[in-house]
Design an enzyme around this catalytic site. Sequence first.
Site, mmCIF file in Angstrom:
data_model
loop_
_atom_site.group_PDB
_atom_site.id
_atom_site.type_symbol
_atom_site.label_atom_id
_atom_site.label_comp_id
_atom_site.label_asym_id
_atom_site.label_seq_id
_atom_site.Cartn_x
_atom_site.Cartn_y
_atom_site.Cartn_z
ATOM 1 N N SER A 92 -69.058 -19.994 17.153
ATOM 2 C CA SER A 92 -68.772 -20.553 15.838
ATOM 3 C C SER A 92 -69.959 -20.348 14.899
ATOM 4 O O SER A 92 -71.109 -20.306 15.348
ATOM 5 C CB SER A 92 -68.486 -22.053 15.986
ATOM 6 O OG SER A 92 -67.850 -22.569 14.851
ATOM 7 N N PRO A 93 -69.717 -20.211 13.596
ATOM 8 C CA PRO A 93 -70.835 -20.084 12.656
ATOM 9 C C PRO A 93 -71.733 -21.315 12.701
ATOM 10 O O PRO A 93 -71.252 -22.441 12.584
ATOM 11 C CB PRO A 93 -70.145 -19.955 11.293
ATOM 12 C CG PRO A 93 -68.751 -19.519 11.595
ATOM 13 C CD PRO A 93 -68.405 -20.141 12.906
ATOM 14 N N TYR A 119 -67.981 -27.953 1.001
ATOM 15 C CA TYR A 119 -68.622 -26.923 0.192
ATOM 16 C C TYR A 119 -67.674 -26.514 -0.942
ATOM 17 O O TYR A 119 -66.618 -27.115 -1.133
ATOM 18 C CB TYR A 119 -69.073 -25.768 1.082
ATOM 19 C CG TYR A 119 -70.098 -26.213 2.112
ATOM 20 C CD1 TYR A 119 -71.256 -26.887 1.711
ATOM 21 C CD2 TYR A 119 -69.900 -26.011 3.468
ATOM 22 C CE1 TYR A 119 -72.181 -27.333 2.637
ATOM 23 C CE2 TYR A 119 -70.827 -26.450 4.407
ATOM 24 C CZ TYR A 119 -71.968 -27.111 3.983
ATOM 25 O OH TYR A 119 -72.881 -27.560 4.901
ATOM 26 N N ARG A 132 -61.791 -20.700 7.170
ATOM 27 C CA ARG A 132 -62.059 -22.008 7.779
ATOM 28 C C ARG A 132 -61.648 -23.090 6.794
ATOM 29 O O ARG A 132 -62.037 -23.063 5.622
ATOM 30 C CB ARG A 132 -63.533 -22.166 8.155
ATOM 31 C CG ARG A 132 -63.878 -23.591 8.618
ATOM 32 C CD ARG A 132 -65.196 -23.687 9.324
ATOM 33 N NE ARG A 132 -65.078 -23.275 10.716
ATOM 34 C CZ ARG A 132 -65.987 -23.560 11.666
ATOM 35 N NH1 ARG A 132 -67.077 -24.239 11.371
ATOM 36 N NH2 ARG A 132 -65.808 -23.154 12.904
#
Length: 356
Positions: A22-23, A182, A230
């Site tokens: 995963s990032p 974000y 995502r």
Amino acid sequence: MAALFDPLDLRGVRLRNRVAVSPMCQYSSVDGFAGDWHLVHLGARAAGGAGLVMLEATAVEARGRISPRDLGLWLDAHVDGLRRITRFIHEAGAAAGVQLAHAGRKASTWHPWAESRGAVPEADGGWQVVGPTDEPFAPEYPRPAALARDGIDGIVRAFGEAAARALDAGFDVVEIHGAHGYLLHSFLSPLANDREDAYGGGFDGRTRLLREVVDAVRRAWPEDKPLFTRLSATDWVDGGWDADDTVHLARRLAALGVDLVDCSSGGVVPGVAVPTGPGYQVPFAARVRAESGVASGAVGMITEPQQAADIVASGRADLVLLAREMLRNPSWPQQAARALGLDPTPLFPLQYLRAR
């Protein structure tokens, strides 16, 4: 049904198995450039047997960084360092992915181990952040400037241009970061977006920016390469973005060329009590996969081999993405294959075969 160590074909890309890194932000860049830390960190996980190694949230413009130490793809000069990393990931047998991101109103903050917390002053390298409105994420965060239409258009272009650079850098997968409070998520959620123009109001308005970004990225990204998004599947707050919204949006994104929705949650407002536990976000991936017609990725406290295998075998997700467990154990895929009674040899680099 598929198994955890079966290949996964997405457009023209084949992942050798359904385990992804995963990032995870490393906060180890200078001016957005990748360095030796990124090569070693990501290369170790490719050598450990993952099918897909995703780079951290990578900013599409300088003001879109979470911190001054974030990775970036807003300059052509960023490409060479990333190309070195993708080359090694490929040599180790894995596919390489990058998460394109804009931190929005959660930008210009200190990295986690800095002595200070909250907003970075301009005198120390901070900058003016942007968001759907001028409301900050929390009192200690910087106050954003509400984006006007020309600013929105510029961000859409920045995502498309970053996708073109990702192609030049040798990536196989691009993921658009639309989660965790974000910029793109802050437009999606009614908790952060009370605009009254074409980018606010109802579902169509609040999802418009993400849909425009997907369209720009898909036009820059080849047809034979997969595109992920995502999403925070729920804000965990009444009146916020929820799982029904996510399924509805996933259908719209699939029509625009998204191949997999990576299902996380939360992050758009502070102080939310999230009911965490092993696999706590897997039900979101299961709903997206079952109801939207698009593949899904499962995240969230997935640590055990049988747990991951059951998620894929039961059809709840097509891909499992591990984060902290991969930090603790870069060779988790090799060890998981052995624990599941499989021959781990194909996941070992030739240099490590004596240790299989």
